[in-house]
Design an enzyme around this catalytic site. Sequence first.
Site, PDB file in Angstrom:
ATOM      1  N   GLY A 274      39.339  25.501   7.594  1.00  0.00           N
ATOM      2  CA  GLY A 274      39.202  24.351   6.698  1.00  0.00           C
ATOM      3  C   GLY A 274      40.445  23.472   6.769  1.00  0.00           C
TER       4      GLY A 274
ATOM      5  N   ASP B  27      36.702  24.692   0.240  1.00  0.00           N
ATOM      6  CA  ASP B  27      37.265  23.998   1.409  1.00  0.00           C
ATOM      7  C   ASP B  27      37.069  22.492   1.325  1.00  0.00           C
ATOM      8  OD1 ASP B  27      38.679  25.585   3.163  1.00  0.00           O
ATOM      9  OD2 ASP B  27      36.856  26.501   3.985  1.00  0.00           O
TER      10      ASP B  27
ATOM     11  N   ASP C 233      28.470  36.470  13.438  1.00  0.00           N
ATOM     12  CA  ASP C 233      27.822  36.901  12.189  1.00  0.00           C
ATOM     13  C   ASP C 233      26.325  36.612  12.281  1.00  0.00           C
ATOM     14  OD1 ASP C 233      30.339  37.363  11.180  1.00  0.00           O
ATOM     15  OD2 ASP C 233      30.399  35.560   9.921  1.00  0.00           O
ATOM     16  N   ILE C 234      25.512  37.537  11.807  1.00  0.00           N
ATOM     17  CA  ILE C 234      24.064  37.320  11.836  1.00  0.00           C
ATOM     18  C   ILE C 234      23.705  36.050  11.064  1.00  0.00           C
ATOM     19  CG2 ILE C 234      21.848  38.213  10.954  1.00  0.00           C
ATOM     20  CD1 ILE C 234      22.791  40.970  11.719  1.00  0.00           C
TER      21      ILE C 234
ATOM     22  N   LYS D 292      43.241  39.072  23.863  1.00  0.00           N
ATOM     23  CA  LYS D 292      41.887  39.602  24.114  1.00  0.00           C
ATOM     24  C   LYS D 292      40.863  39.277  23.021  1.00  0.00           C
ATOM     25  CE  LYS D 292      41.386  42.469  27.178  1.00  0.00           C
ATOM     26  NZ  LYS D 292      41.501  42.311  28.588  1.00  0.00           N
ATOM     27  N   PRO D 293      41.221  39.444  21.727  1.00  0.00           N
ATOM     28  CA  PRO D 293      40.195  39.124  20.713  1.00  0.00           C
ATOM     29  C   PRO D 293      39.722  37.670  20.829  1.00  0.00           C
ATOM     30  CG  PRO D 293      42.044  40.272  19.695  1.00  0.00           C
ATOM     31  CD  PRO D 293      42.455  39.976  21.108  1.00  0.00           C
TER      32      PRO D 293
ATOM     33  N   CYS E 269      38.805  21.026 -19.475  1.00  0.00           N
ATOM     34  CA  CYS E 269      37.423  21.459 -19.713  1.00  0.00           C
ATOM     35  C   CYS E 269      37.386  22.567 -20.760  1.00  0.00           C
ATOM     36  CB  CYS E 269      36.758  21.847 -18.393  1.00  0.00           C
ATOM     37  SG  CYS E 269      34.975  21.619 -18.490  1.00  0.00           S
TER      38      CYS E 269
ATOM     39  N   MET F  78      40.211  22.174 -22.991  1.00  0.00           N
ATOM     40  CA  MET F  78      40.103  21.132 -24.012  1.00  0.00           C
ATOM     41  C   MET F  78      39.336  21.681 -25.211  1.00  0.00           C
ATOM     42  SD  MET F  78      37.454  18.872 -25.074  1.00  0.00           S
ATOM     43  CE  MET F  78      37.202  17.198 -25.602  1.00  0.00           C
TER      44      MET F  78
ATOM     45  N   ARG G 237      28.676  22.403 -19.821  1.00  0.00           N
ATOM     46  CA  ARG G 237      27.467  22.206 -20.636  1.00  0.00           C
ATOM     47  C   ARG G 237      27.813  21.755 -22.043  1.00  0.00           C
ATOM     48  NH1 ARG G 237      26.160  27.059 -18.055  1.00  0.00           N
ATOM     49  NH2 ARG G 237      24.559  26.630 -16.483  1.00  0.00           N
TER      50      ARG G 237
ATOM     51  N   HIS H 221      37.524  17.303 -15.188  1.00  0.00           N
ATOM     52  CA  HIS H 221      38.416  18.051 -14.287  1.00  0.00           C
ATOM     53  C   HIS H 221      39.250  17.081 -13.452  1.00  0.00           C
ATOM     54  CE1 HIS H 221      36.773  22.157 -14.765  1.00  0.00           C
ATOM     55  NE2 HIS H 221      35.656  21.516 -15.079  1.00  0.00           N
TER      56      HIS H 221
ATOM     57  N   GLU I  28      41.778  17.583 -11.791  1.00  0.00           N
ATOM     58  CA  GLU I  28      42.366  18.173 -10.581  1.00  0.00           C
ATOM     59  C   GLU I  28      41.638  17.770  -9.307  1.00  0.00           C
ATOM     60  OE1 GLU I  28      40.785  19.782 -12.979  1.00  0.00           O
ATOM     61  OE2 GLU I  28      39.678  21.549 -12.283  1.00  0.00           O
TER      62      GLU I  28
HETATM   63  N1  GLN Z   1      32.116  26.803 -20.527  1.00  0.00           N
HETATM   64  C1  GLN Z   1      32.388  25.472 -20.930  1.00  0.00           C
HETATM   65  C2  GLN Z   1      31.137  24.604 -20.886  1.00  0.00           C
HETATM   66  O1  GLN Z   1      30.178  24.954 -20.257  1.00  0.00           O
HETATM   67  C3  GLN Z   1      33.503  24.867 -20.087  1.00  0.00           C
HETATM   68  C4  GLN Z   1      33.166  24.715 -18.653  1.00  0.00           C
HETATM   69  C5  GLN Z   1      34.370  24.489 -17.776  1.00  0.00           C
HETATM   70  O2  GLN Z   1      35.482  24.772 -18.182  1.00  0.00           O
HETATM   71  N2  GLN Z   1      34.152  24.022 -16.558  1.00  0.00           N
HETATM   72  O3  GLN Z   1      31.108  23.549 -21.458  1.00  0.00           O
END
Ligand code: GLN
Length: 535
Positions: free
Chosen positions: A18, A71, A148-149, A190-191, A380, A383, A459, A504, A506
Amino acid sequence: MAKYVFVTGGVVSGLGKGIVAASLGRLLKLRGYKVAAQKFDPYMNIDPGTMNPTQHGEVFVTHDGAETDLDLGHYERFIDENLNRFSNLTSGKVFWSVLNKERNGEYLGETVQIIPHVTNEIKDFINKNADLTSADVIITEIGGTVGDIEGQAFIEAIRQFASDVGRKNCLFIHVCLVPYIGGSDEYKSKPAQHSAKELQAMGISPDIIITRSEGDCGESIRKKIALFCSVKEDCVIANTTANCLYEVPLMLHKNGLDKVVCRELGLKNKCDLAPWRAMVKDIHSRKGLIKIAIVGKYVALHDSYLSIVEALNHASYANHTNIKIDWIDSEEITKSNICQRLSDADGVLIPGGFGTRGTEGMIEACRYARENSIPYFGICLGMQIAVIEYARHVAGIENATSGEFKKDGSHVIDLMPDQNGKIIGGTMRLGAYPCAIKEGTRMFSAYGSPLIEERHRHRYEFNNEFRTRLSDAGLIISGTSPDERIVETVETSSDGFFIGVQFHPEFTSRPNKPNPLFSEFIKASLEFNGKKHKI
Ligand code: GLN
């Protein structure tokens, strides 16, 4: 006409294919080409969304809301292009689609087979990605190891694909392990030879072999591999262990990867690596050290939080500081050990997660950070924890909890009424959503904009029934959906750093463009560290 690069792996998995694919993507982008990347994963899950993060690492969410392999995060960070729902294909997804077509009578009574029906489905996916992105170069990584199969249909599909679009428009890169034998102090070819043969037996002759070894395996080993595997000598490229991921494009460039890729595909070979080089130089000239505690439930495998770690790294580059991550299992946190566990933290981050396990420990950690003014960053679930903690200990809602954790109690975090109590399958809020930011808040000073967009995967939501009560108790709702219906971010005051975001951030961080919230968090942690040392 697009060009296609396929990256396979040999001997063992976990060779960093990756990173090779992502590095090549960056090197081609630096030449002015539009690059798209995708990954084929031979396992049977439809996507990694339901997989345990401690087994498979984090789920990376694309802008358009696909739950994908981690990745893909490397591709986005290196190439700096948003990927899409055609960027990750598993065997499960291929079979699901083929069998649905079969049930719908779309094969008009034909016998449905691996070749051509499954392989066509795979090829279709490559074409769809090419159409959607209009990229000049599509890089496709095939997960797992040749032989790998599970991977066979994918290998066969890319073999056919090269015949379909013309061999000169395709390039096969095979990354293999060249192990070091300590006793005799030598590297062994060799590998790699065997795994290249395995690929050749399936009708694919690799154009480039990348030797993955701890140190430099040497010219003579590379020549031997070239000779035995029928690869040009300058097409055997060394890939050794680097100190930092972002050095890999520079190393592969030095060893000639992009030069031979451009030659073989007829692409122009001129690029300016100076900005990337300067970034790597900055990474190595950081001073000082701050400690960031990540308090989560999947800490047994650090890859569960890969994008968070990378986003923290990016922010540390921008703030010219080194960081050390203290991994804390939230299940092990109690009221009595929290002080000792977080005593030297300069910042506390609670990342995403699902289920009840470990959440009380997170609430303790959040409380400790708030009461001791340690910068707190909740992402998430982090929070939601911040809202529950604030509700319990500041707003006096003692039984505050989330509908996800407990049936009884005050659900300050809950499903939205229109989610209708359904919690399984297809009910997650996924992908990018806009967020309107209130002026004068810490969020606003971080992003410097009244409207942003970040990616979601959850959710549960902030329960609007408690909005007034929590706001009256001092919780600042700094970001909402543009119609103000959904609370997206909370904070306590604009001078400290106590921020929780439902999304998120990040996923949008890049090594040379850190996400603003991570940057502000590291800046606040640096300031906190500075103050500590003054006392
Ligand atoms: N479990 C929480 C929700 O479903 C937070 C989900 C998460 O942190 N990605 O809202």
